[in-house]
Design a protein around this motif. Structure first.
Motif, PDB file in Angstrom:
ATOM      1  N   LYS A  44     146.922 116.314  64.866  1.00 54.33           N
ATOM      2  CA  LYS A  44     147.043 117.769  64.797  1.00 54.33           C
ATOM      3  C   LYS A  44     146.962 118.390  66.192  1.00 54.33           C
ATOM      4  CE  LYS A  44     144.884 121.850  62.694  1.00 54.33           C
ATOM      5  NZ  LYS A  44     143.806 122.337  61.765  1.00 54.33           N
ATOM      6  N   THR A  62     151.267 121.184  60.796  1.00 55.42           N
ATOM      7  CA  THR A  62     151.352 120.052  61.724  1.00 55.42           C
ATOM      8  C   THR A  62     152.596 119.224  61.446  1.00 55.42           C
ATOM      9  OG1 THR A  62     148.949 119.983  61.955  1.00 55.42           O
ATOM     10  CG2 THR A  62     150.159 117.994  62.559  1.00 55.42           C
ATOM     11  N   GLN A  63     152.923 118.985  60.187  1.00 56.80           N
ATOM     12  CA  GLN A  63     154.152 118.266  59.857  1.00 56.80           C
ATOM     13  C   GLN A  63     155.375 118.986  60.431  1.00 56.80           C
ATOM     14  OE1 GLN A  63     154.134 117.880  55.580  1.00 56.80           O
ATOM     15  NE2 GLN A  63     153.080 115.902  55.655  1.00 56.80           N
ATOM     16  N   LYS A  64     155.422 120.304  60.246  1.00 60.37           N
ATOM     17  CA  LYS A  64     156.553 121.090  60.761  1.00 60.37           C
ATOM     18  C   LYS A  64     156.645 120.977  62.275  1.00 60.37           C
ATOM     19  CE  LYS A  64     158.527 125.748  60.806  1.00 60.37           C
ATOM     20  NZ  LYS A  64     158.337 127.169  60.387  1.00 60.37           N
ATOM     21  N   TYR A  88     155.681 118.434  64.180  1.00 58.34           N
ATOM     22  CA  TYR A  88     156.245 117.124  64.550  1.00 58.34           C
ATOM     23  C   TYR A  88     157.750 117.099  64.330  1.00 58.34           C
ATOM     24  CZ  TYR A  88     151.985 114.723  65.809  1.00 58.34           C
ATOM     25  OH  TYR A  88     150.842 114.338  66.485  1.00 58.34           O
ATOM     26  N   PHE A 126     154.327 106.737  61.425  1.00 52.74           N
ATOM     27  CA  PHE A 126     154.444 107.482  60.170  1.00 52.74           C
ATOM     28  C   PHE A 126     155.163 106.650  59.103  1.00 52.74           C
ATOM     29  CE2 PHE A 126     154.357 111.741  62.651  1.00 52.74           C
ATOM     30  CZ  PHE A 126     152.972 111.763  62.598  1.00 52.74           C
ATOM     31  N   ILE A 134     162.299 111.680  55.408  1.00 53.23           N
ATOM     32  CA  ILE A 134     161.482 112.735  54.806  1.00 53.23           C
ATOM     33  C   ILE A 134     162.321 113.923  54.339  1.00 53.23           C
ATOM     34  CG2 ILE A 134     159.412 112.087  56.075  1.00 53.23           C
ATOM     35  CD1 ILE A 134     159.937 114.480  57.946  1.00 53.23           C
ATOM     36  N   LEU A 145     148.754 114.991  56.770  1.00 57.05           N
ATOM     37  CA  LEU A 145     148.823 116.090  57.729  1.00 57.05           C
ATOM     38  C   LEU A 145     149.108 117.402  57.005  1.00 57.05           C
ATOM     39  CD1 LEU A 145     150.934 114.403  60.558  1.00 57.05           C
ATOM     40  CD2 LEU A 145     148.461 114.827  60.576  1.00 57.05           C
ATOM     41  N   PRO A 191     150.833 121.103  56.345  1.00 60.36           N
ATOM     42  CA  PRO A 191     152.245 121.479  56.491  1.00 60.36           C
ATOM     43  C   PRO A 191     152.610 122.012  57.872  1.00 60.36           C
ATOM     44  CG  PRO A 191     151.408 122.215  54.369  1.00 60.36           C
ATOM     45  CD  PRO A 191     150.224 121.696  55.143  1.00 60.36           C
ATOM     46  N   TRP A 233     151.109 110.417  57.622  1.00 60.56           N
ATOM     47  CA  TRP A 233     152.056 111.530  57.494  1.00 60.56           C
ATOM     48  C   TRP A 233     151.698 112.467  56.354  1.00 60.56           C
ATOM     49  CZ3 TRP A 233     155.127 114.439  60.036  1.00 60.56           C
ATOM     50  CH2 TRP A 233     156.034 115.268  59.366  1.00 60.56           C
ATOM     51  N   GLN A 234     151.465 111.936  55.174  1.00 62.08           N
ATOM     52  CA  GLN A 234     151.239 112.791  54.010  1.00 62.08           C
ATOM     53  C   GLN A 234     149.886 113.490  54.040  1.00 62.08           C
ATOM     54  OE1 GLN A 234     152.058 110.525  50.411  1.00 62.08           O
ATOM     55  NE2 GLN A 234     153.961 109.722  51.284  1.00 62.08           N
TER      56      GLN A 234
END
Length: 410
Positions: A117, A162-164, A166, A147, A197, A158, A160, A155-156
């Protein structure tokens, strides 16, 4: 993490000390695993712990090779994260349990998620650079590979936002290109992850790396790293593991054929047989080629083949465990490869900065974690549960029966 200090001390005590003349006593699989965990934790803790606390840039030393030719502060921290993460991912993907190792793993996974993060938070002092320089193409690829190796636990997990972030950082890499060699796989696997993804991806970057590496295949498990063959460990550092992980993700999404994937696995297994045979009876292995400062990353392809339970015929899991354990004892039981604060130092087995390449800095060294992928196998897997077994060079030099070596055709 302080409450796990006692556990780490017990791990040290569980592993037998060196006897005379560089030999170690025969150990059980449980003792071997304890030493692997201790060693991987020892390597990766400074990177993950500092990044989780926003102190990576403040505390990581900035050692670099002679004639270093990169923008050090712009790339070395991102290198440290990507390379560490790709090595610890299979271990962190294991489900939680109540064992002492399981408690340590869960706590370390929590820190890793915080580190991930922070790495893409523009307001964090450890916000890492993916936006400038060519080098982040490499280390974003190792993050993407991590990931793919730990989708459930990394990955799952994290949030939303932080995912965005990356996803945005990975897409920003398209403004740059790198070397015309194994670097093609770095661009490919990042795009492959995005496609995996359900994100918009660049199909040309995805397919070009795979197609070109297949053109550069020399036979018998060896790829050329570009148009000119190099005798080094890049088939293990990068090529085989990334080809296999990328194709696996593509087969799952019906973007590649099972035949393409199985062929890549067979090639990696053949190459892994060379790696296993390269480990001498005393646990040493040849220090040749580029990037020998990556140390035990030289065995990533062997460790991954073991993790996938795809070892070549005639090579059993326990002999690989014993061979790699011997290597890890030589490298990591002492402190010759670490500074006083626990950071890896430039060198092969000790502080040997003269062997560092022009692109090597402290962050680069965390490729070493890639040799530990078999920790992703649970403790009751035969890799760990079977009794000790001699590896090929031990059999050869002691006059025991050993399998005949032979080439593969594809």
């Amino acid at each position: 993490m302080k409450k796990y200090t006692l556990y780490l001390m017990l791990l040290v005590l569980a592993v037998p000390a060196w006897a005379q003349k560089g030999k170690i006593k025969e150990t059980t699989g449980a003792q071997d695993r304890a030493f692997w965990v201790k060693s991987l934790y020892k390597i990766s803790y400074p990177v993950i712990h500092n990044l989780a606390n926003g102190t990576l840039k403040a505390n990581m030393p900035l050692e670099k090779g002679n004639n270093y030719n990169l923008n050090l502060k712009a790339v070395t921290y991102t290198e440290a994260l990507g390379r560490t993460l790709a090595g610890i991912a299979p271990w962190l993907e294991l489900p939680d349990d109540d064992s002492e190792e399981g408690k340590l793993r869960k706590a370390f996974r929590t820190e890793t998620l915080t580190a991930l993060k922070n790495a893409v938070d523009p307001q964090n002092p450890d916000y890492l650079n993916f936006r400038t320089e060519a080098q982040p193409i490499v280390d974003a690829a190792y993050v993407a590979q991590a990931f793919l190796r730990a989708p459930k636990m990394l990955w799952q997990q994290l949030d939303p936002t932080t995912q965005k972030r990356y996803i945005e950082e990975f897409k920003s890499l398209r403004t740059r290109t790198g070397a015309y060699n194994n670097w093609l796989l770095f661009a490919a696997i990042t795009e492959g992850f995005l496609w995996n993804i359900g994100e918009q991806y660049d199909p040309a970057r995805l397919r070009f790396g795979i197609n070109k590496l297949n053109e550069w295949y020399e036979g018998d498990g060896w790829y050329s790293d570009g148009s000119s063959f190099s005798m080094d460990y890049y088939n293990s550092f990068v090529i085989h593991p990334m080809m296999v992980d990328l194709l696996k993700s593509m087969v799952e999404k019906k973007r590649a054929s099972a035949n393409d994937y199985n062929r890549a696995v067979d090639r990696m297994a053949r190459y892994a047989s060379f790696l296993e045979r390269s480990i001498a009876p005393d646990g040493t292995f040849p220090a040749f080629g580029r990037s020998i400062t990556y140390r035990t990353a030289a065995f990533q392809a062997l460790a991954q083949t073991a993790l996938m339970e795809k070892l070549p015929e005639g090579v059993n899991p326990s002999q690989v465990r014993c061979a790699l354990t011997k290597v890890f004892h030589l490298m990591y039981e002492g402190n010759q490869n670490f500074d006083k604060d626990g950071w890896l130092v430039l060198g092969f087995n000790g502080h040997q900065p003269e062997v560092a390449d022009v692109y090597t800095s402290t962050g680069s060294l965390y490729m070493a974690s890639l040799g530990f992928l078999a920790l992703g196998l649970p403790a009751d897997n035969k890799f760990w549960a079977d009794p000790p077994a001699p590896w090929t060079s031990q059999k050869a030099w002691s006059g025991q029966t050993l399998p005949r070596d032979h080439r593969i055709e594809n």
